[in-house]
Design an enzyme around this catalytic site. Structure first.
Site, short mmCIF file in Angstrom:
data_model
loop_
_atom_site.label_atom_id
_atom_site.label_comp_id
_atom_site.label_asym_id
_atom_site.label_seq_id
_atom_site.Cartn_x
_atom_site.Cartn_y
_atom_site.Cartn_z
N HIS A 253 0.82 -1.22 0.00
CA HIS A 253 0.00 0.00 0.00
C HIS A 253 0.85 1.27 0.00
O HIS A 253 0.39 2.33 -0.41
CB HIS A 253 -0.99 0.01 1.17
CG HIS A 253 -0.40 0.24 2.53
ND1 HIS A 253 -0.18 -0.79 3.43
CD2 HIS A 253 0.02 1.37 3.14
CE1 HIS A 253 0.33 -0.29 4.53
NE2 HIS A 253 0.46 1.02 4.39
N ASP B 75 -0.76 -7.42 0.53
CA ASP B 75 -0.20 -6.13 0.91
C ASP B 75 1.30 -6.20 1.14
O ASP B 75 1.83 -5.63 2.09
CB ASP B 75 -0.89 -5.57 2.15
CG ASP B 75 -0.58 -4.08 2.35
OD1 ASP B 75 -0.17 -3.41 1.37
OD2 ASP B 75 -0.73 -3.58 3.48
N SER C 192 4.42 1.28 8.77
CA SER C 192 3.98 0.28 7.79
C SER C 192 5.15 -0.26 6.98
O SER C 192 5.97 0.50 6.46
CB SER C 192 2.95 0.89 6.82
OG SER C 192 1.72 1.08 7.45
#
Length: 287
Positions: free
Chosen positions: A130, A162, A237
């Protein structure tokens, strides 16, 4: 004041409880309203409680300072943080050199940033897909712990899981991180989340594995995730979640929030079994 660079995607993909419909609502309108009323009341009580704790702590600090100044002697020492196990210190020392900041895009095309980590001597780097997607196909740059920057090649992407794999030149000399054995992660074991939250590279936070095989919806897909209470914030992330031996047990991907605020101690990482399978497939195809 200069703006901190490297600010990442706020919370990764939205986390939605798996018992909700894809639009984020569950059941009938009446049931949804009832649930929202209940949640709203709980939120108000929680925020009120937090405010009271803050006010109490602030008042206590002021009172203690006033007493110390009046008597001319120092007040009682503040309670120290819980001792950190020596193995976690060692794990952090081993992990930080292999973790990078990932910067994607820029300009009118959009930009995003997050974290990543090296997995082999060929300088392949695992991160979240992402982050790449939010950069809208823009150039990818990797910033190393020592501040050097390298243009990175996107070896491959797997949006459903992801995950994405990048590659930088061998001159980067990143330390690869070992991966935990499949099935070896245990609830309650200490873990560290390492990455670049809010553009602060090399940040290490500690917690435990709160749950395994947690069924969550991240973005448009349902995933099995490792739940942790290690603090995860914007920019984390794609970074690793490691155990006390410095082995990667997951890739930090999203957090649950209240009213869109920061970490509340419920974070999610893609489990190492999925990470290794996806990374092997991408690297095998793209080199």
């Amino acid at each position: 004041m200069a703006v901190q660079t490297g600010l990442g995607e706020p919370r990764g993909p939205w986390f939605v409880s798996p018992d909700l419909d894809p639009d984020g609502r569950g059941g009938s309108d009446a049931a949804s309203q009832a649930r929202e009323n209940l949640l709203g009341g709980w939120r108000r009580r929680l925020l009120a409680g937090l405010a009271m704790v803050a006010i109490s702590a602030g008042s206590g600090a002021l009172a203690g300072g006033w007493a110390a100044g009046r008597d001319g002697v120092p007040g009682p020492a503040a309670a120290s943080a819980a001792p950190v196990p020596a193995e976690l210190v060692t794990a952090a020392e081993k992990t930080v050199p292999g973790v990078v900041s990932v910067l994607v895009g820029g300009g009118a095309g959009g930009s995003a940033s997050g974290s990543g980590f090296a997995v082999d001597s060929e300088q392949h780097i695992i991160t979240n897909d992402h982050i790449i997607a939010k950069g809208r196909g823009g150039p990818v740059t990797v910033e190393l712990p020592d501040g050097r920057r390298f243009a990175a090649e996107v070896v491959g992407r797997e949006p459903d899981s992801d995950l994405a794999v990048l590659k930088v030149p061998s001159s980067a000399g990143l330390t690869s991180l070992p991966l935990a054995k499949p099935g070896s992660t245990r609830v309650g074991e200490p873990v560290l989340a390492v990455g670049s939250p809010l553009g602060l590279p090399g940040t290490v936070t500690a917690g435990i594995v709160s749950a395994l095989d947690r069924q969550v919806r991240l973005g448009d897909n349902r995933h099995r995730a490792v739940q942790t209470d290690a603090s995860i914030n914007p920019g984390n992330s794609g970074g690793p979640l490691v155990n006390a031996r410095g082995e990667v047990v997951g890739v930090n991907t999203a957090i649950a929030t209240i009213d869109g605020n920061g970490s509340i101690g419920i974070g999610f990482a893609i489990p190492i079994e999925q990470v290794q399978q996806t990374a092997d497939t991408i690297i095998g195809k793209g080199g």
